[in-house]
Design a protein around this motif. Structure first.
Motif, PDB file in Angstrom:
ATOM      1  N   PHE A  54       0.844  -1.195   0.000  1.00 28.25           N
ATOM      2  CA  PHE A  54       0.000   0.000   0.000  1.00 28.25           C
ATOM      3  C   PHE A  54       0.882   1.250   0.000  1.00 28.25           C
ATOM      4  O   PHE A  54       1.976   1.244   0.555  1.00 28.25           O
ATOM      5  N   TYR A  80      -3.297   4.547  -0.465  1.00 26.39           N
ATOM      6  CA  TYR A  80      -3.536   4.361  -1.891  1.00 26.39           C
ATOM      7  C   TYR A  80      -3.079   2.971  -2.313  1.00 26.39           C
ATOM      8  O   TYR A  80      -2.203   2.368  -1.688  1.00 26.39           O
ATOM      9  N   SER A  81      -3.682   2.500  -3.402  1.00 25.69           N
ATOM     10  CA  SER A  81      -3.188   1.276  -4.017  1.00 25.69           C
ATOM     11  C   SER A  81      -1.925   1.600  -4.803  1.00 25.69           C
ATOM     12  O   SER A  81      -1.607   2.774  -5.032  1.00 25.69           O
ATOM     13  N   ASP A  85      -5.011   4.471  -6.728  1.00 25.43           N
ATOM     14  CA  ASP A  85      -6.403   4.638  -6.326  1.00 25.43           C
ATOM     15  C   ASP A  85      -6.489   4.881  -4.820  1.00 25.43           C
ATOM     16  O   ASP A  85      -5.859   4.162  -4.039  1.00 25.43           O
ATOM     17  N   GLU A  86      -7.285   5.864  -4.420  1.00 24.13           N
ATOM     18  CA  GLU A  86      -7.434   6.156  -3.005  1.00 24.13           C
ATOM     19  C   GLU A  86      -8.293   5.093  -2.333  1.00 24.13           C
ATOM     20  O   GLU A  86      -9.399   4.787  -2.790  1.00 24.13           O
ATOM     21  N   LEU A  87      -7.799   4.533  -1.247  1.00 21.43           N
ATOM     22  CA  LEU A  87      -8.511   3.479  -0.535  1.00 21.43           C
ATOM     23  C   LEU A  87      -9.205   3.992   0.716  1.00 21.43           C
ATOM     24  O   LEU A  87     -10.131   3.352   1.219  1.00 21.43           O
ATOM     25  N   LEU A 160      -8.236  -3.793   3.679  1.00 19.63           N
ATOM     26  CA  LEU A 160      -7.636  -2.916   2.663  1.00 19.63           C
ATOM     27  C   LEU A 160      -7.472  -3.642   1.338  1.00 19.63           C
ATOM     28  O   LEU A 160      -7.623  -3.044   0.265  1.00 19.63           O
ATOM     29  N   VAL A 163     -10.824  -3.531  -0.206  1.00 20.53           N
ATOM     30  CA  VAL A 163     -11.095  -2.188  -0.706  1.00 20.53           C
ATOM     31  C   VAL A 163     -10.335  -1.934  -2.004  1.00 20.53           C
ATOM     32  O   VAL A 163     -10.848  -1.308  -2.939  1.00 20.53           O
ATOM     33  N   GLU A 164      -9.115  -2.442  -2.077  1.00 22.68           N
ATOM     34  CA  GLU A 164      -8.307  -2.289  -3.293  1.00 22.68           C
ATOM     35  C   GLU A 164      -9.022  -2.901  -4.486  1.00 22.68           C
ATOM     36  O   GLU A 164      -8.990  -2.361  -5.600  1.00 22.68           O
ATOM     37  N   SER A 165      -9.687  -4.023  -4.253  1.00 26.69           N
ATOM     38  CA  SER A 165     -10.456  -4.648  -5.332  1.00 26.69           C
ATOM     39  C   SER A 165     -11.714  -3.850  -5.657  1.00 26.69           C
ATOM     40  O   SER A 165     -12.146  -3.784  -6.806  1.00 26.69           O
ATOM     41  N   VAL A 167     -12.196  -0.681  -5.736  1.00 26.28           N
ATOM     42  CA  VAL A 167     -12.000   0.531  -6.537  1.00 26.28           C
ATOM     43  C   VAL A 167     -11.799   0.227  -8.012  1.00 26.28           C
ATOM     44  O   VAL A 167     -11.794   1.138  -8.837  1.00 26.28           O
ATOM     45  N   GLU A 198     -16.925  -0.561   2.195  1.00 27.67           N
ATOM     46  CA  GLU A 198     -15.796  -0.656   3.126  1.00 27.67           C
ATOM     47  C   GLU A 198     -16.302  -0.827   4.555  1.00 27.67           C
ATOM     48  O   GLU A 198     -15.811  -1.675   5.309  1.00 27.67           O
TER      49      GLU A 198
END
Length: 265
Positions: A54, A80-81, A85-87, A160, A163-165, A167, A198
């Motif tokens: 991250f 961010y990823s 991308d903002e997580l 997290l 969440v990464e997925s 976005v 989330e």
């Protein structure tokens, strides 16, 4: 300390403390220690999350900005990823070794994904994440949580990753199609939907509760995006959860959460 425990520690180099002393040299003496603690908490969280891929701009935190550190109590950290991308944003808080509860100052309560408890040794040579609490689990005015009630740092990494997925644009295509039939979809609505998904992942561990928690919040957002006509359309009875559009939304969310788990397996 065993090998596993040692692996959870984050070293705090001497240069970090030197940088902090330089940043706070003009601060009133009574504020320096707490300013350093906030900055170190953000450092520990950021460095730990970087181990898992991250991206955290530690020095963008208010705790590392001389002006903001003096004027506020924030130690926020944007995550961010690797693709940028903002997580979400977390708040980093020091938890003293002897403390039985994590105290969350009212001043830092805001648009946060979670509040992360950080423990630092007396010499400030290492720190570790003790655990975290999802923002929506806090019930004002009670802004404390017992140490043993904190969720594990491993759970934070899992969430997290989910969440990464989330976005990924294709991940929400089915939900977007549903939303557009009942309300107005926009970038703002996409981010709001991700925030609610989330929260459901953070607050619930069982799929059924994740689906229902997310569905109830998304119904509200869809109604707000479309105005009063949509409010009337979605105004089902409380016990009518398996009827029509409400069932469709829950099936969409069920498939969404299942796809997240499959990607992690």
């Amino acid at each position: 300390m065993n090998t596993q425990q040692f692996g959870q520690l984050v070293a705090i180099p001497q240069r970090v403390k030197q940088r902090l002393r330089a940043l706070t040299q003009s601060f009133p003496e009574e504020t320096i220690e707490t300013s350093h603690q906030r900055a170190i908490a953000a450092w520990v969280v950021g460095r730990y999350l970087r181990r898992f891929g991250f991206v955290c701009e530690i020095e963008e935190s208010s705790a590392w900005n001389p002006t903001l550190s003096l004027l506020t109590e924030f130690a926020e950290l944007e995550i961010y990823s690797i693709e940028g991308d903002e997580l979400g944003t977390v708040e980093c808080l020091i938890l003293p070794p002897e403390a039985e509860e994590l105290q969350i100052p009212e001043a830092v309560v805001g648009d946060r994904l979670a509040y992360i408890a950080v423990e630092v040794n007396p010499e400030q040579t290492w720190g570790t994440i003790v655990g975290f609490v999802p923002a929506l689990r806090l019930k004002s005015p009670k802004l404390t949580i017992k140490r043993e009630k904190l969720l594990s740092r491993e759970r934070l990494i899992d969430v997290l990753a989910d969440v990464e997925s989330l976005v990924e644009e294709s991940r929400l295509s089915e939900l977007q199609g549903y939303w557009e039939r009942h309300g107005i979809w926009s970038e703002e609505q996409r981010l709001a939907a991700i925030a609610q998904l989330e929260s459901a992942l953070l607050l619930q561990t069982k799929e059924r509760r994740q689906v229902e928690t997310a569905a109830q919040q998304l119904e509200r957002l869809i109604a707000e995006s479309g105005g009063t006509a949509v409010n009337r359309e979605l105004a089902f009875k409380e016990d009518d959860s398996e009827a029509g559009d409400r069932l469709e939304l829950r099936e969409i969310l069920k498939r969404l959460f299942q796809s997240l788990r499959e990607d992690l397996d």
